[in-house]
Structures are given as structure tokens and as C-alpha cells.
Design a protein around this motif. Sequence first.
Motif, short mmCIF file in Angstrom:
data_model
loop_
_atom_site.label_atom_id
_atom_site.label_comp_id
_atom_site.label_asym_id
_atom_site.label_seq_id
_atom_site.Cartn_x
_atom_site.Cartn_y
_atom_site.Cartn_z
N GLU A 1 40.98 29.56 41.27
CA GLU A 1 41.61 30.13 40.07
C GLU A 1 42.37 31.42 40.45
O GLU A 1 43.42 31.71 39.93
CB GLU A 1 40.53 30.52 39.05
CG GLU A 1 39.98 29.36 38.27
CD GLU A 1 40.90 28.98 37.12
OE1 GLU A 1 41.21 29.85 36.29
OE2 GLU A 1 41.30 27.82 37.08
N THR A 2 41.74 32.17 41.35
CA THR A 2 42.34 33.41 41.83
C THR A 2 43.52 33.06 42.73
O THR A 2 43.37 32.21 43.60
CB THR A 2 41.31 34.21 42.65
OG1 THR A 2 40.12 34.35 41.87
CG2 THR A 2 41.83 35.58 43.02
N LEU B 1 45.17 45.31 44.14
CA LEU B 1 44.80 44.19 43.27
C LEU B 1 43.32 43.83 43.33
O LEU B 1 42.81 43.16 42.45
CB LEU B 1 45.65 42.97 43.60
CG LEU B 1 47.15 43.11 43.30
CD1 LEU B 1 47.89 41.88 43.77
CD2 LEU B 1 47.40 43.36 41.82
N GLY B 2 42.65 44.23 44.40
CA GLY B 2 41.21 43.97 44.51
C GLY B 2 40.89 42.49 44.37
O GLY B 2 41.45 41.65 45.06
N ASP B 3 39.98 42.17 43.45
CA ASP B 3 39.50 40.79 43.29
C ASP B 3 40.51 39.88 42.60
O ASP B 3 40.25 38.69 42.45
CB ASP B 3 38.19 40.78 42.49
CG ASP B 3 37.05 41.42 43.28
OD1 ASP B 3 37.16 41.46 44.52
OD2 ASP B 3 36.08 41.87 42.66
#
Length: 98
Positions: A12-13, A41-43
Amino acid sequence: MKNNFKDIINSETPVLVDFFAEWCGPCKMLAPILKQVKEELGDAVKIVKIDVDKNQPLATKYQVKGVPTLLLFKNGQQVWRQSGVLQKNDIVAIIKSF
């Protein structure tokens, strides 16, 4: 590696894949930029580096002719690609647009 890669991009990411080579100058310039993208943006993004010399079949599959080549995947689908070095803000904007 191939099945593993499929698992990685089937997410999904958004997954940003950096096809690079050790001997490639522009790839070295891109590395710290991608680090900044990840910090910002990190996770919200996964960044994966693929060495084309060690993963020739994968590079061939995605028709990577030059390095660096960036591919963005979402849910296993390639949604964007670009060769060459991009600036951090450009990459962040592209990832956010997906």
C-alpha cells in the motif's frame, strides 16, 4: 531475490526503487538525496536500492538501460519512472502525488 522483490513492491505504501551501480557517479549523488527524501517522508515511503550489476535479471525485467533509474511502485504496479538524478523536492512531490 525476485519473489522477495515482488513482496516488497506489493505494498500500500509507495515503494521507490533505485536501480544503481557502484561505479556510477550520478548514483552516488542521488544516494544522499534519497536519504533526505526518507527523512522527510518517513513511513510514507519505502526506498529500496537495487545494484544492477548484482541483479541483472531484475534490471532487464524493468528495462533499466541507464543508472540511476528510479521506479515508483504502489500495490505492485509501476506508477512512475525516471532516469537520472532528481532533486529531493521533486522526488517528494512525485511520491506524495500517489
